[in-house]
Enzyme design. Structure first.
Site, PDB file in Angstrom:
ATOM      1  N   LYS A  54       0.842  -1.209   0.000  1.00  0.00           N
ATOM      2  CA  LYS A  54       0.000   0.000   0.000  1.00  0.00           C
ATOM      3  C   LYS A  54       0.872   1.253   0.000  1.00  0.00           C
ATOM      4  O   LYS A  54       0.634   2.199  -0.754  1.00  0.00           O
ATOM      5  CB  LYS A  54      -0.921   0.005   1.228  1.00  0.00           C
ATOM      6  CG  LYS A  54      -2.100  -0.938   1.079  1.00  0.00           C
ATOM      7  CD  LYS A  54      -2.839  -1.177   2.383  1.00  0.00           C
ATOM      8  CE  LYS A  54      -3.904  -2.257   2.177  1.00  0.00           C
ATOM      9  NZ  LYS A  54      -4.497  -2.769   3.407  1.00  0.00           N
ATOM     10  N   GLN A  98      -4.953  -1.361   9.549  1.00  0.00           N
ATOM     11  CA  GLN A  98      -4.873  -2.711   8.980  1.00  0.00           C
ATOM     12  C   GLN A  98      -5.487  -3.739   9.940  1.00  0.00           C
ATOM     13  O   GLN A  98      -5.129  -3.784  11.118  1.00  0.00           O
ATOM     14  CB  GLN A  98      -3.389  -3.042   8.706  1.00  0.00           C
ATOM     15  CG  GLN A  98      -3.162  -4.364   8.025  1.00  0.00           C
ATOM     16  CD  GLN A  98      -3.693  -4.396   6.592  1.00  0.00           C
ATOM     17  OE1 GLN A  98      -3.515  -3.460   5.824  1.00  0.00           O
ATOM     18  NE2 GLN A  98      -4.373  -5.480   6.235  1.00  0.00           N
ATOM     19  N   ASP A 121     -11.396   2.813   4.002  1.00  0.00           N
ATOM     20  CA  ASP A 121     -11.804   1.408   3.917  1.00  0.00           C
ATOM     21  C   ASP A 121     -13.326   1.289   3.845  1.00  0.00           C
ATOM     22  O   ASP A 121     -13.857   0.232   3.487  1.00  0.00           O
ATOM     23  CB  ASP A 121     -11.320   0.648   5.170  1.00  0.00           C
ATOM     24  CG  ASP A 121     -10.186  -0.320   4.855  1.00  0.00           C
ATOM     25  OD1 ASP A 121      -9.989  -0.622   3.667  1.00  0.00           O
ATOM     26  OD2 ASP A 121      -9.519  -0.767   5.803  1.00  0.00           O
TER      27      ASP A 121
END
Ligand code: NDP
Length: 299
Positions: A54, A98, A121
C-alpha cells in the site's frame, strides 16, 4: 463457451493511472497532495506485506504515505489517541487501520473512532449506513473494485440477477448493497443457504466471497454468466515442498468453460483492492477540499 478473462491487473493499472492524473492536477492546480495514513499494529506477516505494498503504490501515484507501526502489545488507548491525531491532521485525507487487530483491541471501536470522511476502507458505521441508504459514502475497496469490473464488462447492470456468496461486513454485504444500487435483483447466500447450486444457477452475476478453495464448480454457473471470484486461498504445499498454489472460491477451469466472463485468481479482484484504496483517498481529499471528484473512481 469459453469465458473471456477479466484482467484485474490491467484494470487496476488503469485505475492507478486515473488516480495519478488527478493527484497531479490537485497538486499543480490547488497545491494539495492527497495523503494516506496506514496504521499497522503487531507483526502479522500477511499484514506487513499488504502495508508495504500500500505504501509503495501510494507513493507511485504521487500521494503522501504516512506509515505508523505499533507494537503488538500497544494499549488500545494509544491507538485511539493516534487515530485522534490523524483525524485532525490536514495532511492526512485517508486513514486505514490494517485488520486484524490484536485480540486485546476492539476492532469495531477502533474503526468507528476514524473520522468517517477519512475512512477510506469504508468500514465506519456511518459509511455503512450511508451506503445502505444510497447516499454518498466511502465504499469498501474490494466490493468497489468488483463493481467497477462488472460495469466495465456488462455496462448497465439494471435488472440482472446477482448472487453474492458470503455475507461478511467487508465484502459480501457491501457488495450486495452496491449491486442493489445498480438495480440488480440481489440474493445474498451464506453457509445456511438451502440449495446453493440452484441459487447460483439463477444468477447472471456471481460474486464469490466465501474463503473456501474452489468451492463453486462450473456446473453451478448459468451459461454466459459473469463470475467475480473474490476468494484468495492458498492450497497446501505441493509434493516438492513448494508454496501451495493460490486459488479462488470458484473452480476456475470448469467455471471458465461455462461463464461469459470470469476474474482469475491471482490477477483478478486482488489488484483492484489497493487501486480502489488509492481511488478512495483521492476522493476523500477532493471532498475535504470541496473540489470536484474524479470521474469513474467512486460508486
Ligand atoms: P468471511 O470468512 O468473513 O466470510 C465468509 C462468508 O462465506 C460467510 O458469510 C460465510 O457464511 C460464507 N460461507 C462460508 N462457507 C460457506 C459455504 N460452504 N457455503 C456458503 N457460504 C459459505 O470472509 P471474507 O468476506 O472476509 O472473505 C472472503 C474471501 O475473500 C476470502 O477468501 C478472503 O481471503 C477473500 N478476500 C479477498 C480480498 C481481495 O482483495 N481480493 C479482500 C477481502 C477478502 P456465514 O456467514 O453463514 O458463516
Amino acid at each position: 463457451m469459453t469465458a473471456s478473462v477479466i484482467d484485474g491487473k490491467a484494470f487496476a493499472a488503469k485505475v492507478r493511472e486515473k488516480v495519478a492524473a488527478h493527484v497531479a492536477h490537485l497538486t499543480a492546480e490547488h497545491g494539495i497532495t492527497p495523503g494516506l495514513a496506514v496504521v499497522l499494529v503487531g507483526e502479522d506477516p500477511a499484514s506487513q506485506v499488504y502495508v508495504r505494498s500500500k505504501g509503495k503504490q501510494t507513493l507511485e501515484v504521487g500521494m503522501e504515505s504516512f506509515e505508523h507501526r505499533l507494537a503488538a502489545d500497544t494499549p488500545e488507548a494509544d491507538l485511539l489517541a493516534l487515530i485522534d491525531r490523524l483525524n485532525v491532521d490536514p495532511a492526512v485525507h485517508g486513514i486505514l487501520v490494517q485488520l486484524p487487530l490484536p485480540d486485546h483491541m476492539n476492532a469495531d471501536l477502533v474503526i468507528n473512532a476514524i473520522d468517517p470522511a477519512k475512512d477510506v476502507d469504508g468500514f465506519h458505521i456511518s459509511n455503512v449506513g450511508l451506503l445502505g441508504t444510497g447516499q454518498k459514502s466511502m465504499v469498501p475497496c474490494t466490493p468497489l473494485g468488483s463493481l467497477m469490473m462488472l460495469r466495465d464488462q456488462l455496462g448497465d447492470l439494471s435488472g440482472l440477477n446477482a448472487v453474492v456468496l458470503g455475507r461478511s461486513n467487508i465484502v459480501g454485504k457491501p457488495m450486495a448493497q452496491l449491486l442493489l444500487g445498480d438495480s440488480c435483483t440481489v440474493t445474498i447466500a451464506h453457509s445456511r443457504t438451502r440449495d446453493l447450486p440452484g441459487v447460483v444457477r439463477a444468477a447472471d452475476i456471481v460474486v464469490a466471497a466465501v474463503g473456501r478453495p474452489e468451492m463453486v464448480p462450473g456446473d453451478w454457473i448459468k451459461p454466459g454468466a459473469t463470475v467475480i471470484d473474490v476468494g484468495i486461498n492458498r492450497l497446501p504445499p505441493d509434493e516438492e515442498g513448494g508454496k501451495g498454489r493460490l486459488v479462488g472460491d470458484c473452480h476456475y477451469a470448469s467455471c471458465a468453460e461455462v461463464a461469459g466472463a470470469i476474474t482469475p485468481v491471482p490477477g483478478g479482484v486482488g489488484p483492484m483492492t489497493i487501486a480502489c484504496l488509492l481511488a478512495n483517498t483521492v476522493t476523500a481529499c477532493c471532498r475535504a477540499a470541496g473540489l470536484a471528484e474524479p470521474e469513474g473512481l467512486t460508486a
